[in-house]
Motif scaffolding. Structure first.
Motif, short mmCIF file in Angstrom:
data_model
loop_
_atom_site.label_atom_id
_atom_site.label_comp_id
_atom_site.label_asym_id
_atom_site.label_seq_id
_atom_site.Cartn_x
_atom_site.Cartn_y
_atom_site.Cartn_z
N THR A 188 3.16 -4.53 1.17
CA THR A 188 2.69 -4.16 2.50
C THR A 188 3.85 -3.83 3.44
OG1 THR A 188 0.74 -5.57 2.23
CG2 THR A 188 1.30 -4.91 4.47
N LEU A 207 1.97 -0.09 -2.20
CA LEU A 207 0.59 -0.50 -1.97
C LEU A 207 -0.17 -0.65 -3.29
CD1 LEU A 207 -0.39 1.58 1.19
CD2 LEU A 207 0.14 -0.86 1.04
N ALA A 210 0.83 -3.99 -4.52
CA ALA A 210 0.15 -5.02 -3.72
C ALA A 210 -1.30 -5.15 -4.12
CB ALA A 210 0.27 -4.68 -2.23
#
Length: 362
Positions: A188, A207, A210
């Motif tokens: 992030t 991302l 993540a």
């Protein structure tokens, strides 16, 4: 480049960038769903083949648990990272191919290590080869250490730092949920800072990692049903560490330092403390601050939630560095105070924490 972009108008630019580039968010959600499914299927396969992590001197769990969950996380993330690279990046540049190749190579080496432990020299040699090979090929726009070191020494130090980050990410993966939480936070932070500063860095790739970590975390939260294993922690440390070095080489050194500061501080201070006491760096142990907190009676879930809360603040401080040199300096100082305070609490647990339940393995 407009002055406001170069200086990094933080929140408005982040909002505009992510709104106009919803593709990375879609890829992150896809990675989470695919990882959720893949890790569950993998858990059954690992159980059937008795690929289990048995408790040892380094462990904070008491029950044999499947290890190798990183295979499921990577099975979800790698196809999306490759798709992003083939499409020349979604919402920003793609992750460089040399890093994808290095990540896959380290995953293969680490899976072999999970199945039958390798000696330290071939394992570390693989890490150094992947790090220096990528540094040699990456088109870094400037020195990682901001000109403090001459060119060759900057490259040498950057490679050693990258290899250390790969290993510390593995060392810190010692309780349920902690590495999933850390990967979500770092992914992030990397995406937000890239958007806020308008530097040409990957947005989709962090991302995707993540998202894949979020899917894995469902099965790794306490009590964990599966562990990452080296096959997960080593490639994650490699890919995230490489993107942090890229961020620093683009001049965003403060954000690159703040985002991973908890993992960096806990692992590095623990290693230095053990060396000062005459312990071998390769000896298994449970001396990291988060492990001390678990031994003192805090549950895995509670410690991982503390790390998650700290990381949320570090992400915000990393983003604040985009506002200029003075805010960056203040953010670094605040981050150091926050991390130092949390490490102190974990190691010495002052009275204000109140009574805690006895720790349980898992």
């Amino acid at each position: 480049m407009p002055p406001e972009a170069a200086g990094g108008a933080p929140l408005s630019l982040v909002s505009a960038s992510l709104t106009s580039a919803s593709g990375p968010l879609v890829l992150a959600v896809a990675a989470a769903v695919l990882s959720l499914i893949a890790v569950r299927l993998l858990e059954r396969w690992l159980h059937a083949r008795a690929v289990l992590d048995h408790p040892n001197d380094r462990s904070s769990h008491a029950v044999p648990t499947p290890r190798g969950g990183g295979l499921g996380l990577l099975a979800a993330a790698l196809p999306l990272l490759i798709w992003d690279a083939l499409s020349s990046g979604t919402g920003g540049p793609a992750l460089p191919w040399v890093m994808l190749v290095g990540g896959v190579g380290l995953a293969a080496l680490s899976w072999r290590d999970d199945l039958r432990p390798l000696p330290a020299i071939p394992r570390l040699s693989g890490h150094l080869l992947a790090c220096y090979g990528a540094l040699w090929a990456l088109p870094l726009p400037g020195p990682v250490f901001q000109g403090l070191l001459p060119g060759p020494l900057d490259m040498l130090a950057a490679g050693l730092l990258w290899a250390w980050f790969v290993n510390l990410f593995n060392f810190m993966d010692g309780i349920d949920g902690i590495s999933g939480v850390q990967t979500i936070a770092l992914g992030t932070a990397l995406a937000l800072v890239a958007a806020a500063t308008a530097v040409p860095l990957p947005v989709a790739a962090p991302l995707i990692l993540a998202g894949a970590a979020a899917g894995f975390l469902v099965w790794n939260w306490h009590p964990a049903r599966i562990f990452l294993g080296d096959v997960g922690s080593v490639p994650l440390g490699y890919l995230l560490g490489g993107m942090l070095l890229m961020l620093a080489a683009h001049g965003q050194w403060a954000a690159a330092l703040i985002a991973p500061l908890y993992y960096l501080a806990d692992a590095t201070l623990t290693l230095l403390g053990r060396l000062a006491r005459g312990h071998s760096p390769t000896q298994a142990h449970r001396d990291h601050a988060y492990q001390v907190a678990v031994r003192a009676g805090l549950s895995h879930a509670r410690v991982s939630m503390v790390v998650a809360g700290l990381n949320a603040l570090l992400v915000a401080l990393a983003l604040a560095t985009a506002a200029g040199p003075l805010p960056a300096a203040v953010a670094v100082a605040l981050a150091a105070l926050l991390v130092g305070g949390v490490l102190s609490v974990m190691r010495w647990r002052p009275l204000w924490l109140g009574p805690v339940r006895a720790a349980s393995g898992g």
